[in-house]
Write a protein that holds these residues in place. Structure first.
Motif, PDB file in Angstrom:
ATOM      1  N   PHE A  37       0.878  -1.162   0.000  1.00 27.06           N
ATOM      2  CA  PHE A  37       0.000   0.000   0.000  1.00 27.06           C
ATOM      3  C   PHE A  37       0.920   1.218   0.000  1.00 27.06           C
ATOM      4  O   PHE A  37       1.144   1.852   1.030  1.00 27.06           O
ATOM      5  CB  PHE A  37      -0.912   0.002   1.225  1.00 27.06           C
ATOM      6  N   THR A  38       1.521   1.502  -1.120  1.00 29.38           N
ATOM      7  CA  THR A  38       2.454   2.599  -1.369  1.00 29.38           C
ATOM      8  C   THR A  38       3.796   2.402  -0.682  1.00 29.38           C
ATOM      9  O   THR A  38       4.811   2.322  -1.327  1.00 29.38           O
ATOM     10  CB  THR A  38       1.858   3.966  -0.975  1.00 29.38           C
ATOM     11  N   TYR A  39       3.808   2.343   0.646  1.00 27.83           N
ATOM     12  CA  TYR A  39       5.048   2.208   1.405  1.00 27.83           C
ATOM     13  C   TYR A  39       4.918   1.008   2.338  1.00 27.83           C
ATOM     14  O   TYR A  39       3.827   0.567   2.661  1.00 27.83           O
ATOM     15  CB  TYR A  39       5.332   3.458   2.252  1.00 27.83           C
ATOM     16  N   THR A  40       6.049   0.537   2.836  1.00 33.89           N
ATOM     17  CA  THR A  40       6.040  -0.613   3.738  1.00 33.89           C
ATOM     18  C   THR A  40       5.217  -0.340   4.983  1.00 33.89           C
ATOM     19  O   THR A  40       4.363  -1.145   5.361  1.00 33.89           O
ATOM     20  CB  THR A  40       7.484  -0.992   4.123  1.00 33.89           C
ATOM     21  N   ILE A  65      -3.359  -2.874   6.615  1.00 34.86           N
ATOM     22  CA  ILE A  65      -3.808  -4.165   7.131  1.00 34.86           C
ATOM     23  C   ILE A  65      -4.574  -3.953   8.433  1.00 34.86           C
ATOM     24  O   ILE A  65      -5.665  -4.497   8.629  1.00 34.86           O
ATOM     25  CB  ILE A  65      -2.625  -5.126   7.357  1.00 34.86           C
ATOM     26  N   ASN A  66      -4.011  -3.154   9.339  1.00 34.51           N
ATOM     27  CA  ASN A  66      -4.663  -2.873  10.617  1.00 34.51           C
ATOM     28  C   ASN A  66      -6.046  -2.273  10.414  1.00 34.51           C
ATOM     29  O   ASN A  66      -7.017  -2.701  11.037  1.00 34.51           O
ATOM     30  CB  ASN A  66      -3.816  -1.903  11.451  1.00 34.51           C
ATOM     31  N   ALA A  67      -6.124  -1.251   9.592  1.00 37.92           N
ATOM     32  CA  ALA A  67      -7.395  -0.554   9.380  1.00 37.92           C
ATOM     33  C   ALA A  67      -8.437  -1.481   8.762  1.00 37.92           C
ATOM     34  O   ALA A  67      -9.592  -1.513   9.207  1.00 37.92           O
ATOM     35  CB  ALA A  67      -7.174   0.671   8.501  1.00 37.92           C
ATOM     36  N   LEU A  68      -8.032  -2.235   7.762  1.00 39.70           N
ATOM     37  CA  LEU A  68      -8.992  -3.126   7.098  1.00 39.70           C
ATOM     38  C   LEU A  68      -9.422  -4.271   8.010  1.00 39.70           C
ATOM     39  O   LEU A  68     -10.591  -4.659   8.023  1.00 39.70           O
ATOM     40  CB  LEU A  68      -8.408  -3.654   5.788  1.00 39.70           C
ATOM     41  N   LYS A  69      -8.492  -4.812   8.784  1.00 39.54           N
ATOM     42  CA  LYS A  69      -8.855  -5.876   9.730  1.00 39.54           C
ATOM     43  C   LYS A  69      -9.815  -5.343  10.798  1.00 39.54           C
ATOM     44  O   LYS A  69     -10.763  -6.020  11.179  1.00 39.54           O
ATOM     45  CB  LYS A  69      -7.612  -6.487  10.386  1.00 39.54           C
ATOM     46  N   ALA A  93      -0.665  -8.526   0.571  1.00 40.27           N
ATOM     47  CA  ALA A  93       0.138  -7.690   1.481  1.00 40.27           C
ATOM     48  C   ALA A  93       1.180  -8.538   2.199  1.00 40.27           C
ATOM     49  O   ALA A  93       2.343  -8.138   2.329  1.00 40.27           O
ATOM     50  CB  ALA A  93      -0.772  -6.991   2.488  1.00 40.27           C
ATOM     51  N   LYS A  94       0.768  -9.696   2.662  1.00 43.49           N
ATOM     52  CA  LYS A  94       1.692 -10.600   3.348  1.00 43.49           C
ATOM     53  C   LYS A  94       2.809 -11.033   2.396  1.00 43.49           C
ATOM     54  O   LYS A  94       3.989 -11.044   2.780  1.00 43.49           O
ATOM     55  CB  LYS A  94       0.930 -11.821   3.868  1.00 43.49           C
ATOM     56  N   ALA A  99      -2.426  -8.287  13.348  1.00 44.63           N
ATOM     57  CA  ALA A  99      -3.821  -8.190  12.919  1.00 44.63           C
ATOM     58  C   ALA A  99      -4.201  -9.357  12.016  1.00 44.63           C
ATOM     59  O   ALA A  99      -5.351  -9.796  12.002  1.00 44.63           O
ATOM     60  CB  ALA A  99      -4.067  -6.860  12.207  1.00 44.63           C
ATOM     61  N   LEU A 100      -3.224  -9.866  11.275  1.00 44.56           N
ATOM     62  CA  LEU A 100      -3.475 -11.026  10.417  1.00 44.56           C
ATOM     63  C   LEU A 100      -3.542 -12.334  11.198  1.00 44.56           C
ATOM     64  O   LEU A 100      -3.837 -13.380  10.634  1.00 44.56           O
ATOM     65  CB  LEU A 100      -2.379 -11.141   9.349  1.00 44.56           C
TER      66      LEU A 100
END
Length: 178
Positions: free
Chosen positions: A99-102, A109-113, A130-131, A163-164
């Motif tokens: 998502f643009t940067y590391t 990931i946090n926000a979507l989870k 992402a993973k 979060a994953l």
């Protein structure tokens, strides 16, 4: 301090990221979601930052914090602002899974989870991509960053990994993890 902060500091260059981060700080400090300060910040988010189905500035820095803050204060996942933030974040994912940067990958990931816990449906392929992006770029010392591990980047990535539902022990490089 948090309850009286007035957002006039020169470092407040992106208020659309600052308002939701401030909400999160207040919530973490035990201020209830229906407190007038939080309600005022939510009003600013809607009146100053949300225009034409877009939230804040280009990129997702403000969207991820806005999404988490609004959902944490009880805004429904069906509200257009929530749906638009989710769409913006998802659309920011590149072909390589970042998502643009590391660090933004970890934040996204946090926000979507978190959004998933509030009923937002997220395609699992987003997380898999992402993973698959993060795994090979982990540095030899176990962290993440540009050539050298950077604490902020590493912390966001680690939060995304958590979060994953991943274990830190599954994320090692040269027998090291952060």
């Amino acid at each position: 301090f948090a309850k009286t902060y007035n957002f006039t500091d020169a470092s407040d260059i992106n208020l659309c990221a600052g308002y939701p981060r401030h909400i999160l700080a207040l919530l973490a400090g035990g201020v209830p979601a229906d407190d007038s300060i939080i309600l005022n910040l939510k009003s600013k988010i809607n009146s100053e930052c949300y225009k034409n189905n877009l939230y804040g500035e280009n990129g997702i820095n403000d969207d991820v914090f806005g999404l988490i803050a609004l959902l944490a204060t009880g805004v429904s996942q069906n509200e257009p602002i929530i749906q638009d933030m989710v769409k913006t974040i998802k659309n920011e994912q590149t072909a390589d899974g970042s998502f643009t940067y590391t660090d933004f990958t970890g934040i996204a990931i946090n926000a979507l989870k978190f959004a998933e816990t509030k009923g937002v449906i997220i395609d699992p392929a987003i997380y898999a991509k992402a993973k698959n992006y993060l795994k090979p770029i982990q540095l030899e010392d176990g962290g993440w960053g540009q050539d050298l591990s950077y604490p902020l980047t590493t912390s966001w990535v680690m939060m995304g990994i958590n979060a994953l539902g991943e274990k830190q022990s599954d994320w090692t490089k040269e027998n090291k993890n952060q």
